[in-house]
Scaffold this motif. Structure first.
Motif, short mmCIF file in Angstrom:
data_model
loop_
_atom_site.label_atom_id
_atom_site.label_comp_id
_atom_site.label_asym_id
_atom_site.label_seq_id
_atom_site.Cartn_x
_atom_site.Cartn_y
_atom_site.Cartn_z
N ASP A 69 103.48 2.44 -17.84
CA ASP A 69 103.91 3.23 -19.01
C ASP A 69 102.77 4.12 -19.51
N ASP A 70 101.55 3.60 -19.51
CA ASP A 70 100.39 4.40 -19.94
C ASP A 70 100.24 5.64 -19.07
N LEU A 71 100.28 5.42 -17.76
CA LEU A 71 100.12 6.53 -16.81
C LEU A 71 101.24 7.55 -16.96
N LEU A 72 102.46 7.07 -17.12
CA LEU A 72 103.59 7.99 -17.29
C LEU A 72 103.49 8.78 -18.59
N ALA A 73 102.89 8.17 -19.62
CA ALA A 73 102.68 8.90 -20.87
C ALA A 73 101.68 10.04 -20.68
N VAL A 74 100.66 9.80 -19.85
CA VAL A 74 99.70 10.86 -19.55
C VAL A 74 100.39 11.97 -18.74
N VAL A 75 101.23 11.58 -17.78
CA VAL A 75 101.99 12.57 -17.01
C VAL A 75 102.85 13.41 -17.94
N GLN A 76 103.44 12.78 -18.94
CA GLN A 76 104.25 13.51 -19.91
C GLN A 76 103.38 14.52 -20.66
N ALA A 77 102.17 14.11 -21.02
CA ALA A 77 101.25 15.03 -21.70
C ALA A 77 100.84 16.18 -20.78
N ALA A 78 100.90 15.92 -19.47
CA ALA A 78 100.53 16.94 -18.48
C ALA A 78 101.66 17.93 -18.22
N GLY A 79 102.78 17.74 -18.88
CA GLY A 79 103.88 18.67 -18.71
C GLY A 79 105.16 18.05 -18.17
N GLY A 80 105.11 16.75 -17.86
CA GLY A 80 106.33 16.07 -17.46
C GLY A 80 106.41 15.69 -16.01
N SER A 81 105.53 16.25 -15.17
CA SER A 81 105.44 15.84 -13.77
C SER A 81 104.04 16.15 -13.28
N ALA A 82 103.58 15.41 -12.28
CA ALA A 82 102.21 15.60 -11.80
C ALA A 82 102.01 14.89 -10.47
N ASP A 83 101.01 15.35 -9.73
CA ASP A 83 100.50 14.61 -8.58
C ASP A 83 99.51 13.57 -9.11
N LEU A 84 99.32 12.49 -8.36
CA LEU A 84 98.42 11.42 -8.79
C LEU A 84 97.36 11.17 -7.72
N LEU A 85 96.12 10.96 -8.16
CA LEU A 85 95.03 10.54 -7.28
C LEU A 85 94.46 9.26 -7.84
N GLY A 86 94.55 8.19 -7.06
CA GLY A 86 94.02 6.91 -7.50
C GLY A 86 93.21 6.26 -6.41
N THR A 87 92.23 5.46 -6.80
CA THR A 87 91.42 4.75 -5.82
C THR A 87 91.39 3.26 -6.13
N SER A 88 91.44 2.45 -5.10
CA SER A 88 91.41 1.00 -5.19
C SER A 88 92.56 0.49 -6.08
N SER A 89 92.27 -0.26 -7.15
CA SER A 89 93.36 -0.72 -8.01
C SER A 89 94.06 0.44 -8.70
N GLY A 90 93.32 1.54 -8.93
CA GLY A 90 93.95 2.73 -9.49
C GLY A 90 94.97 3.33 -8.54
N ALA A 91 94.74 3.16 -7.23
CA ALA A 91 95.72 3.61 -6.25
C ALA A 91 96.99 2.77 -6.33
N ILE A 92 96.83 1.47 -6.54
CA ILE A 92 98.01 0.61 -6.70
C ILE A 92 98.81 1.05 -7.91
N LEU A 93 98.12 1.34 -9.00
CA LEU A 93 98.81 1.77 -10.22
C LEU A 93 99.56 3.08 -9.97
#
Length: 257
Positions: free
Chosen positions: A82-106
């Motif tokens: 939910d936290d990550l999706l809230a940031v995506v919403q702040a980014a305009g409603g859709s986005a690409d994601l780059l995550g590493t290690s546990s961040g990649a799982i998220l």
């Protein structure tokens, strides 16, 4: 980069937790998801985020319990999504994601649960069809945190995931001690993410691994890529569980072109 495009702020997650974010650059939105213990001030992805901001609007944020973000009463992987999706919403409603290690799982979990994720670049997600990628040390961590031995908690985690001894000796735990209580959050995220649950991801996913990582980490990355309907795998030149900023930025840009 146009300085006028830079901004920072907070967005409320679904449970009301404030999540702090920053924006740099111009172009298609890209949200960077840090790994365990890291926030915007200690991020190992800060350099690559700066490079990517030359062609993307890059959003970085502090995961819950870290940096300038708030925390909830009880941690769940769903709250982190939910936290990550809230940031995506702040980014305009859709986005690409780059995550590493546990961040990649998220990042992968967010893609499996929401249509607002356009694509994912996942660097060495510790996932396996054989079950948990590491031991459950949460009780020991809780005891160390209760005893106010945050440095001990950081060291215990490093040892449990197989960080080479020479790297542990060279590292200084103090930058990560403020977030030591959140190590158990990431372990919960890892332990409660079934790799099979990600087979519903129907956006392109690039899974990356480093040539300097051990066979276990590389194998988990390959396994994740193989199980995803639109997954692809690349092995890049790098160190143990890490990639050079320029190498990673090039791979991300090539994938997102």
């Amino acid at each position: 980069m146009d300085p006028a495009a830079d901004a920072s702020g907070r967005v409320l997650s679904a449970d009301g937790t404030p999540i702090a974010w920053e924006r740099h650059g111009q172009g298609p939105p890209l949200v960077v998801v840090d790994p365990i213990m890291m926030d915007r001030t200690t991020s190992g992805l800060a350099g690559v985020a700066e490079l990517l901001a030359e062609g993307h609007t890059v959003y970085t944020y502090d995961r819950r319990g870290k940096g300038e973000s708030g925390d909830g009463e009880e941690y769940t992987p769903e709250s982190e999504v939910d936290d990550l999706l809230a940031v995506v919403q702040a980014a305009g409603g859709s986005a690409d994601l780059l995550g590493t290690s546990s961040g990649a799982i998220l990042a992968l979990r967010a893609a499996s649960e929401s249509a607002v994720v356009s694509s994912v670049i996942a660097v060495e997600p510790p996932l396996s069809q054989e079950g948990a990628a590491g031991p459950d040390i949460r009780p020991q961590l809780e005891a160390l945190i209760d005893a106010e031995d945050r440095a001990g908690a950081v060291r215990l985690f490093q040892e449990s995931i197989g960080v080479p001894e020479e790297l542990i000796e060279q590292s200084e735990p103090s930058p990560f001690e403020p977030a030591a209580h959140t190590i158990s959050y990431d372990l919960t995220l890892m332990l409660e993410t079934d790799i099979q649950s990600l087979t519903g991801i129907h956006v392109p996913v690039l899974v990356l691994a480093s040539s300097g990582s051990d066979a276990r980490l590389q194998g988990w990355a390959r396994e994740t890529a193989e199980i995803l309907p639109e997954g692809s795998f690349q092995l890049l030149e790098g160190s143990w569980h890490g990639l050079d900023d320029a190498v990673l930025a090039e791979a991300v840009n090539d994938f997102l072109e």
